[in-house]
Design an enzyme around this catalytic site. Structure first.
Site, PDB file in Angstrom:
ATOM      1  N   SER A 213      37.069  72.261  24.606  1.00  0.00           N
ATOM      2  CA  SER A 213      37.941  73.145  25.407  1.00  0.00           C
ATOM      3  C   SER A 213      37.788  72.778  26.873  1.00  0.00           C
ATOM      4  O   SER A 213      36.749  72.229  27.274  1.00  0.00           O
ATOM      5  CB  SER A 213      37.503  74.605  25.210  1.00  0.00           C
ATOM      6  OG  SER A 213      38.150  75.449  26.148  1.00  0.00           O
TER       7      SER A 213
ATOM      8  N   TYR B 285      30.604  80.690  24.892  1.00  0.00           N
ATOM      9  CA  TYR B 285      31.743  79.853  24.474  1.00  0.00           C
ATOM     10  C   TYR B 285      31.790  78.589  25.331  1.00  0.00           C
ATOM     11  O   TYR B 285      31.904  77.474  24.816  1.00  0.00           O
ATOM     12  CB  TYR B 285      33.049  80.646  24.625  1.00  0.00           C
ATOM     13  CG  TYR B 285      34.292  79.888  24.191  1.00  0.00           C
ATOM     14  CD1 TYR B 285      34.646  79.808  22.851  1.00  0.00           C
ATOM     15  CD2 TYR B 285      35.104  79.253  25.133  1.00  0.00           C
ATOM     16  CE1 TYR B 285      35.789  79.117  22.456  1.00  0.00           C
ATOM     17  CE2 TYR B 285      36.243  78.559  24.743  1.00  0.00           C
ATOM     18  CZ  TYR B 285      36.580  78.496  23.404  1.00  0.00           C
ATOM     19  OH  TYR B 285      37.703  77.801  23.010  1.00  0.00           O
TER      20      TYR B 285
ATOM     21  N   ASN C 278      37.545  71.640  13.812  1.00  0.00           N
ATOM     22  CA  ASN C 278      38.371  72.401  14.755  1.00  0.00           C
ATOM     23  C   ASN C 278      38.033  73.896  14.799  1.00  0.00           C
ATOM     24  O   ASN C 278      38.303  74.565  15.790  1.00  0.00           O
ATOM     25  CB  ASN C 278      39.845  72.199  14.354  1.00  0.00           C
ATOM     26  CG  ASN C 278      40.748  73.211  15.001  1.00  0.00           C
ATOM     27  OD1 ASN C 278      41.030  73.118  16.193  1.00  0.00           O
ATOM     28  ND2 ASN C 278      41.185  74.195  14.235  1.00  0.00           N
TER      29      ASN C 278
ATOM     30  N   SER D  15      29.012  76.290  24.496  1.00  0.00           N
ATOM     31  CA  SER D  15      29.210  75.636  23.187  1.00  0.00           C
ATOM     32  C   SER D  15      30.191  74.476  23.308  1.00  0.00           C
ATOM     33  O   SER D  15      30.012  73.416  22.699  1.00  0.00           O
ATOM     34  CB  SER D  15      29.696  76.650  22.142  1.00  0.00           C
ATOM     35  OG  SER D  15      31.053  77.022  22.350  1.00  0.00           O
TER      36      SER D  15
HETATM   37  P1  NAP Z   1      42.776  80.552  15.848  1.00  0.00           P
HETATM   38  O1  NAP Z   1      44.244  80.686  15.698  1.00  0.00           O
HETATM   39  O2  NAP Z   1      41.941  81.777  15.878  1.00  0.00           O
HETATM   40  O3  NAP Z   1      42.253  79.547  14.755  1.00  0.00           O
HETATM   41  C1  NAP Z   1      40.883  79.386  14.484  1.00  0.00           C
HETATM   42  C2  NAP Z   1      40.701  79.419  12.999  1.00  0.00           C
HETATM   43  O4  NAP Z   1      39.315  79.133  12.711  1.00  0.00           O
HETATM   44  C3  NAP Z   1      41.005  80.813  12.413  1.00  0.00           C
HETATM   45  O5  NAP Z   1      41.815  80.687  11.255  1.00  0.00           O
HETATM   46  C4  NAP Z   1      39.618  81.340  12.075  1.00  0.00           C
HETATM   47  O6  NAP Z   1      39.615  82.201  10.955  1.00  0.00           O
HETATM   48  C5  NAP Z   1      38.880  80.067  11.735  1.00  0.00           C
HETATM   49  N1  NAP Z   1      37.430  80.243  11.793  1.00  0.00           N
HETATM   50  C6  NAP Z   1      36.708  81.000  12.627  1.00  0.00           C
HETATM   51  N2  NAP Z   1      35.406  80.884  12.344  1.00  0.00           N
HETATM   52  C7  NAP Z   1      35.314  80.051  11.286  1.00  0.00           C
HETATM   53  C8  NAP Z   1      34.242  79.557  10.515  1.00  0.00           C
HETATM   54  N3  NAP Z   1      32.985  79.917  10.765  1.00  0.00           N
HETATM   55  N4  NAP Z   1      34.506  78.720   9.487  1.00  0.00           N
HETATM   56  C9  NAP Z   1      35.778  78.361   9.201  1.00  0.00           C
HETATM   57  N5  NAP Z   1      36.843  78.800   9.881  1.00  0.00           N
HETATM   58  C10 NAP Z   1      36.602  79.640  10.925  1.00  0.00           C
HETATM   59  O7  NAP Z   1      42.430  79.814  17.232  1.00  0.00           O
HETATM   60  P2  NAP Z   1      42.765  78.358  17.777  1.00  0.00           P
HETATM   61  O8  NAP Z   1      43.072  78.534  19.198  1.00  0.00           O
HETATM   62  O9  NAP Z   1      43.693  77.634  16.896  1.00  0.00           O
HETATM   63  O10 NAP Z   1      41.307  77.703  17.696  1.00  0.00           O
HETATM   64  C11 NAP Z   1      41.083  76.391  17.196  1.00  0.00           C
HETATM   65  C12 NAP Z   1      40.081  75.708  18.108  1.00  0.00           C
HETATM   66  O11 NAP Z   1      40.672  75.500  19.388  1.00  0.00           O
HETATM   67  C13 NAP Z   1      38.803  76.492  18.367  1.00  0.00           C
HETATM   68  O12 NAP Z   1      37.696  75.609  18.300  1.00  0.00           O
HETATM   69  C14 NAP Z   1      38.996  76.981  19.777  1.00  0.00           C
HETATM   70  O13 NAP Z   1      37.769  77.231  20.411  1.00  0.00           O
HETATM   71  C15 NAP Z   1      39.757  75.850  20.378  1.00  0.00           C
HETATM   72  N6  NAP Z   1      40.472  76.126  21.608  1.00  0.00           N
HETATM   73  C16 NAP Z   1      41.511  76.998  21.634  1.00  0.00           C
HETATM   74  C17 NAP Z   1      42.172  77.234  22.825  1.00  0.00           C
HETATM   75  C18 NAP Z   1      43.322  78.192  22.944  1.00  0.00           C
HETATM   76  O14 NAP Z   1      43.785  78.468  24.061  1.00  0.00           O
HETATM   77  N7  NAP Z   1      43.830  78.715  21.843  1.00  0.00           N
HETATM   78  C19 NAP Z   1      41.779  76.566  23.986  1.00  0.00           C
HETATM   79  C20 NAP Z   1      40.720  75.680  23.929  1.00  0.00           C
HETATM   80  C21 NAP Z   1      40.086  75.453  22.739  1.00  0.00           C
HETATM   81  P3  NAP Z   1      39.792  83.796  11.217  1.00  0.00           P
HETATM   82  O15 NAP Z   1      41.129  83.966  11.846  1.00  0.00           O
HETATM   83  O16 NAP Z   1      39.674  84.348   9.830  1.00  0.00           O
HETATM   84  O17 NAP Z   1      38.673  84.184  12.118  1.00  0.00           O
END
Ligand code: NAP
Length: 261
Positions: A137, A150, A84, A153
Site C-alpha cells: 500500500s 497497517y 492480496n 505491515s
Molecule cells: P476488500 O474489498 O475488503 O477485500 C479484501 C478481501 O480479503 C475481503 O474479501 C476479505 O474478506 C479478505 N480477507 C480478509 N482477511 C482475510 C484472511 N485472513 N484470509 C483470507 N481473506 C481475508 O479490500 P481491498 O481493498 O480489495 O483489499 C485488498 C488488498 O489491497 C489488501 O491487502 C489491502 O490492504 C490492499 N489495499 C487496499 C487499498 C484500498 O484503498 N482499497 C489501498 C491500498 C492497499 P472479508 O470481507 O470477509 O473480511
C-alpha cells in the site's frame, strides 16, 4: 490471453482488488485457486470451470500450504501467487491500538504474504519459474494512509518482496509488490460512505493529481502485468499505483496551467 495455461492462487478473492484480479486473470486464460475468509465461492462461480473457491485464512500456514496443494492437485502445478488478502484494522491511533490489534494486523497483512512466498516459491520453481505478487500500500511508503499497524505491515511487505527476490536467486521466481492508493473496495467503503453522506463525495481522491479515487480493476491490471511474462525483468520492486498521490510532498498544488507567482 497473457496468462494462457498458467495456474494462479489469489487470496482475498471474494471482494475488491482480489475479485477484480481473479476475473481479469481468468479472462486472460489462467486457471485459478481462489481463497477468502468466506466468499471465494461466489467469485469462482462467476468465472466457471477454471476456478475453484476455498474458505481459507491467508495468515495461517496450514491454509496456505493447502492452497498450494490444491493448485497442484486440480491444475497440475502453480505459476502465480497473488498474496492480496488484507485488513485495515481501523483507524485507531498509536495510543489506542492494543498489542492484539498489532498482532492480528501483522498476522494477516505481513505474515500472510511471507507464508505465500514460503510455500508458493518452491512450487513455482518446479514449473521453471513464475511470479509472486504481494499487495502492499502507499501506507507502507509513509504515514497518513492507514493506522499505525497497517502502515507498518505494508512497509514490511515492501521489505519482504525485496528480501524474497534476493533470496530466490537462481529460481526464476520473481517477487514484487503493488502499492495501491485509495481504491473503492469493501475496505474503503466506510470512508466513501462517510464522505457521500456528508455530501462530500466529490472530494474523494482530490489529493492526487488525477483527482479521483481508483477502481479495483486499475490495480488488477498492474497485478496482471506483474503476473505475466511482460514483466519478465521486474523483480524485487514495489509498483505504486496511486494516481500520483505519493509523487509529491503535501504542498499546495497548482491547478493545470496556473503559475506559482
Ligand atoms: P476488500 O474489498 O475488503 O477485500 C479484501 C478481501 O480479503 C475481503 O474479501 C476479505 O474478506 C479478505 N480477507 C480478509 N482477511 C482475510 C484472511 N485472513 N484470509 C483470507 N481473506 C481475508 O479490500 P481491498 O481493498 O480489495 O483489499 C485488498 C488488498 O489491497 C489488501 O491487502 C489491502 O490492504 C490492499 N489495499 C487496499 C487499498 C484500498 O484503498 N482499497 C489501498 C491500498 C492497499 P472479508 O470481507 O470477509 O473480511
Amino acid at each position: 490471453m497473457r496468462l494462457k495455461d498458467k495456474v494462479a492462487i489469489v487470496t482475498g478473492a471474494g471482494s475488491g482488488i482480489g475479485r477484480a484480479a481473479a476475473m481479469l486473470f481468468a479472462a486472460e486464460g489462467a486457471k485459478l485457486i481462489l481463497a477468502d475468509l468466506d466468499n471465494a465461492d461466489e467469485t469462482a462461480e462467476a468465472i466457471g470451470a477454471n476456478a475453484r473457491g476455498y474458505a481459507a485464512d491467508a495468515g495461517d500456514e496450514d491454509s496456505i500450504r493447502r492452497l498450494v496443494r490444491q493448485a497442484e492437485e486440480h491444475f497440475g502445478g502453480l505459476d502465480i501467487m497473488f498474496a492480496n488478502a488484507g485488513i485495515s484494522g481501523g483507524l485507531k491511533g498509536i495510543f489506542e491500538q492494543t498489542p492484539e490489534d498489532w498482532q492480528e494486523i501483522l498476522r494477516v497483512n505481513l505474515i500472510g504474504p511471507w507464508l505465500a512466498v514460503k510455500h508458493a516459491a518452491p512450487a513455482i520453481k518446479e514449473r521453471g519459474g513464475g511470479s509472486i505478487i504481494c499487495t502492499a500500500s502507499v501506507a507502507g511508503l509513509r504515514a497518513g494512509a492507514g493506522g499505525p499497524a497497517y502502515s507498518a505491515s505494508k512497509a514490511g511487505v515492501i521489505s519482504l518482496v525485496e528480501t524474497a527476490a534476493a533470496q530466490l536467486v537462481g529460481s526464476n521466481v520473481r517477487v514484487n509488490a503493488i502499492c495501491p492508493g485509495l481504491i473503492e473496495t469493501g475496505m474503503t467503503a466506510p470512508i466513501y460512505q462517510w464522505a457521500r453522506d456528508k455530501g462530500r463525495g466529490a472530494s474523494i481522491g482530490q489529493l492526487n493529481p488525477l483527482q479521483r479515487g481508483g477502481e479495483p480493476d486499475e490495480i488488477a491490471k498492474a497485478a496482471l502485468f506483474l503476473a505475466s511474462d511482460e514483466s519478465s525483468y521486474v523483480n524485487g520492486h514495489a509498483m505504486v499505483v496511486d494516481g500520483g498521490l505519493s509523487a509529491s510532498h503535501p504542498f499546495r498544488k497548482l491547478a493545470y496551467g496556473q503559475t506559482a507567482a
